[in-house]
Design a protein around this motif. Structure first.
Motif, PDB file in Angstrom:
ATOM      1  N   GLN A  11       0.815  -1.200   0.000  1.00 19.01           N
ATOM      2  CA  GLN A  11       0.000   0.000   0.000  1.00 19.01           C
ATOM      3  C   GLN A  11       0.852   1.254   0.000  1.00 19.01           C
ATOM      4  N   ASN A  12       2.118   1.157   0.473  1.00 18.33           N
ATOM      5  CA  ASN A  12       2.966   2.319   0.620  1.00 18.33           C
ATOM      6  C   ASN A  12       3.964   2.487  -0.516  1.00 18.33           C
ATOM      7  N   ASP A  13       3.873   1.688  -1.567  1.00 21.25           N
ATOM      8  CA  ASP A  13       4.856   1.842  -2.644  1.00 21.25           C
ATOM      9  C   ASP A  13       4.236   2.497  -3.874  1.00 21.25           C
ATOM     10  N   THR A  14       3.213   3.301  -3.655  1.00 18.18           N
ATOM     11  CA  THR A  14       2.627   4.093  -4.738  1.00 18.18           C
ATOM     12  C   THR A  14       2.623   5.564  -4.347  1.00 18.18           C
ATOM     13  N   PHE A  15       2.511   6.416  -5.349  1.00 15.86           N
ATOM     14  CA  PHE A  15       2.414   7.845  -5.091  1.00 15.86           C
ATOM     15  C   PHE A  15       1.561   8.499  -6.170  1.00 15.86           C
ATOM     16  N   GLN A  16       1.019   9.655  -5.829  1.00 13.65           N
ATOM     17  CA  GLN A  16       0.202  10.416  -6.763  1.00 13.65           C
ATOM     18  C   GLN A  16       1.042  11.527  -7.388  1.00 13.65           C
ATOM     19  N   THR A  17       0.918  11.690  -8.698  1.00 16.01           N
ATOM     20  CA  THR A  17       1.581  12.776  -9.389  1.00 16.01           C
ATOM     21  C   THR A  17       0.675  13.240 -10.521  1.00 16.01           C
ATOM     22  N   ILE A  18       1.211  14.048 -11.428  1.00 15.70           N
ATOM     23  CA  ILE A  18       0.411  14.483 -12.570  1.00 15.70           C
ATOM     24  C   ILE A  18       0.950  13.827 -13.836  1.00 15.70           C
ATOM     25  N   ALA A  19       0.056  13.601 -14.782  1.00 12.14           N
ATOM     26  CA  ALA A  19       0.419  12.853 -15.981  1.00 12.14           C
ATOM     27  C   ALA A  19       1.185  13.696 -16.990  1.00 12.14           C
ATOM     28  N   TYR A  20       0.744  14.950 -17.158  1.00 10.46           N
ATOM     29  CA  TYR A  20       1.305  15.805 -18.197  1.00 10.46           C
ATOM     30  C   TYR A  20       1.439  17.231 -17.665  1.00 10.46           C
ATOM     31  N   PRO A  21       2.299  18.036 -18.306  1.00 11.23           N
ATOM     32  CA  PRO A  21       2.318  19.464 -17.950  1.00 11.23           C
ATOM     33  C   PRO A  21       0.936  20.077 -18.154  1.00 11.23           C
ATOM     34  N   THR A  22       0.509  20.903 -17.217  1.00 13.77           N
ATOM     35  CA  THR A  22      -0.810  21.508 -17.303  1.00 13.77           C
ATOM     36  C   THR A  22      -0.853  22.594 -18.361  1.00 13.77           C
ATOM     37  N   ASP A  70      21.936  -6.641 -22.472  1.00 12.43           N
ATOM     38  CA  ASP A  70      23.132  -6.971 -23.243  1.00 12.43           C
ATOM     39  C   ASP A  70      23.163  -8.486 -23.336  1.00 12.43           C
ATOM     40  N   MET A  71      22.813  -8.997 -24.509  1.00 12.54           N
ATOM     41  CA  MET A  71      22.635 -10.443 -24.663  1.00 12.54           C
ATOM     42  C   MET A  71      23.732 -11.023 -25.555  1.00 12.54           C
ATOM     43  N   GLN A  72      24.678 -11.697 -24.900  1.00 13.84           N
ATOM     44  CA  GLN A  72      25.721 -12.423 -25.611  1.00 13.84           C
ATOM     45  C   GLN A  72      25.832 -13.802 -24.965  1.00 13.84           C
ATOM     46  N   LEU A  73      27.039 -14.380 -24.874  1.00 16.83           N
ATOM     47  CA  LEU A  73      27.173 -15.664 -24.183  1.00 16.83           C
ATOM     48  C   LEU A  73      26.791 -15.497 -22.716  1.00 16.83           C
ATOM     49  N   SER A  74      27.163 -14.351 -22.169  1.00 19.74           N
ATOM     50  CA  SER A  74      26.720 -13.968 -20.835  1.00 19.74           C
ATOM     51  C   SER A  74      25.813 -12.757 -20.992  1.00 19.74           C
ATOM     52  N   CYS A  75      24.659 -12.783 -20.360  1.00 18.13           N
ATOM     53  CA  CYS A  75      23.655 -11.726 -20.551  1.00 18.13           C
ATOM     54  C   CYS A  75      23.551 -10.860 -19.298  1.00 18.13           C
ATOM     55  N   VAL A  76      23.240  -9.584 -19.515  1.00 21.00           N
ATOM     56  CA  VAL A  76      23.024  -8.653 -18.409  1.00 21.00           C
ATOM     57  C   VAL A  76      21.721  -7.903 -18.671  1.00 21.00           C
ATOM     58  N   PHE A  77      20.806  -7.978 -17.714  1.00 23.40           N
ATOM     59  CA  PHE A  77      19.542  -7.249 -17.796  1.00 23.40           C
ATOM     60  C   PHE A  77      19.466  -6.247 -16.638  1.00 23.40           C
ATOM     61  N   LEU A  78      18.981  -5.056 -16.936  1.00 24.17           N
ATOM     62  CA  LEU A  78      18.571  -4.132 -15.890  1.00 24.17           C
ATOM     63  C   LEU A  78      17.048  -4.149 -15.858  1.00 24.17           C
ATOM     64  N   LEU A  79      16.485  -4.476 -14.698  1.00 17.71           N
ATOM     65  CA  LEU A  79      15.042  -4.653 -14.576  1.00 17.71           C
ATOM     66  C   LEU A  79      14.461  -3.644 -13.591  1.00 17.71           C
ATOM     67  N   GLU A  80      13.307  -3.090 -13.944  1.00 21.80           N
ATOM     68  CA  GLU A  80      12.578  -2.198 -13.051  1.00 21.80           C
ATOM     69  C   GLU A  80      11.542  -3.018 -12.290  1.00 21.80           C
ATOM     70  N   VAL A  81      11.598  -2.939 -10.948  1.00 23.02           N
ATOM     71  CA  VAL A  81      10.799  -3.808 -10.095  1.00 23.02           C
ATOM     72  C   VAL A  81      10.019  -2.964  -9.096  1.00 23.02           C
ATOM     73  N   ARG A  82       8.734  -3.252  -8.953  1.00 23.62           N
ATOM     74  CA  ARG A  82       7.947  -2.564  -7.936  1.00 23.62           C
ATOM     75  C   ARG A  82       8.538  -2.851  -6.557  1.00 23.62           C
ATOM     76  N   LYS A  83       8.724  -1.797  -5.767  1.00 25.65           N
ATOM     77  CA  LYS A  83       9.481  -1.889  -4.519  1.00 25.65           C
ATOM     78  C   LYS A  83       8.957  -2.971  -3.580  1.00 25.65           C
ATOM     79  N   SER A  84       7.651  -3.095  -3.476  1.00 21.23           N
ATOM     80  CA  SER A  84       7.081  -4.072  -2.550  1.00 21.23           C
ATOM     81  C   SER A  84       7.343  -5.511  -2.991  1.00 21.23           C
TER      82      SER A  84
END
Length: 206
Positions: free
Chosen positions: A6-17, A171-185
């Motif tokens: 419940q605490n890993d969300t926040f309210q903001t605005i979508a676009y410049p007014t 970066d996908m080769q013989l060894s792969c590296v991913f950066l992932l965005e994860v919801r904090k909770s």
């Protein structure tokens, strides 16, 4: 839903007014609300507004960025202390928003408003700008780095699909590296699940 979720969300605005206008005794107060994520965006956005209103006398603003902890700043830009920036910031708090910059541009109309009049005017212009903005709820996210062998790609992609994770970089080769965005909770759960698969190395990105 757990308290953490419940605490890993926040309210903001979508676009410049769209620009709003408040008038008082000949003075004009143009209000703008702009979504921001980092402090280095603030000056860029203010300069854009100054370019539009290059003959104005004051460019007062306030912003709030982040959840807990958060950062904020107010600026009276030559108006009497606490007569502009704080009333603007108060409206950001009143609307329960973060990751937002509110700028109010003033053209002096020849009649002094007094501190009380200025507070009311800047508050009104800020409120009008925020009232005209589309509000959205967003999640507070972490970024994790996952290193694994190409042979384990299918297992990784299944986990990404199951949790609906966003791949920020890969970066996908013989060894792969991913950066992932994860919801904090969900961060700890996802780290543990990837670790249980024994398919590579995973770490948080500061």
């Amino acid at each position: 839903m757990s308290p953490l979720e419940q605490n890993d969300t926040f309210q903001t605005i979508a676009y410049p007014t769209v620009e709003v206008l408040f008038k008082d005794k000949g003075s004009k107060f143009y209000g703008y609300a702009i979504p921001v994520s980092h402090e280095d965006e603030i000056d860029v956005e203010i300069q854009k507004i100054k370019a539009i209103h290059h003959k104005a006398r004051h460019y007062c603003y306030a912003y709030k960025i982040g959840g807990e902890p958060f950062v904020y700043r107010v600026n009276d830009d030559g108006e009497p202390s606490n007569s502009a920036g704080m009333p603007i910031y108060g409206q950001i708090l009143s609307h329960n928003l973060t990751n937002v910059l509110v700028v109010v541009v003033r053209y002096f109309g020849g009649v002094k408003l007094g501190v009380g009049g200025l507070i009311s005017a800047y508050r009104s212009a800020a409120n009008m700008a925020l009232e005209s903005s589309e509000k959205v709820e967003k999640t507070i996210d972490d970024i994790i780095e996952l290193k694994f062998d190409y042979a384990d790609l299918n297992k990784v992609m299944k986990m990404i699909k199951d949790y609906q994770l966003s791949i920020l970089k890969q970066d996908m080769q013989l060894s792969c590296v991913f950066l992932l965005e994860v919801r904090k909770s969900l961060t700890q759960e996802i780290i543990e699940n990837f670790s249980d698969l024994r398919i590579g190395q995973i770490r948080m990105i500061e």
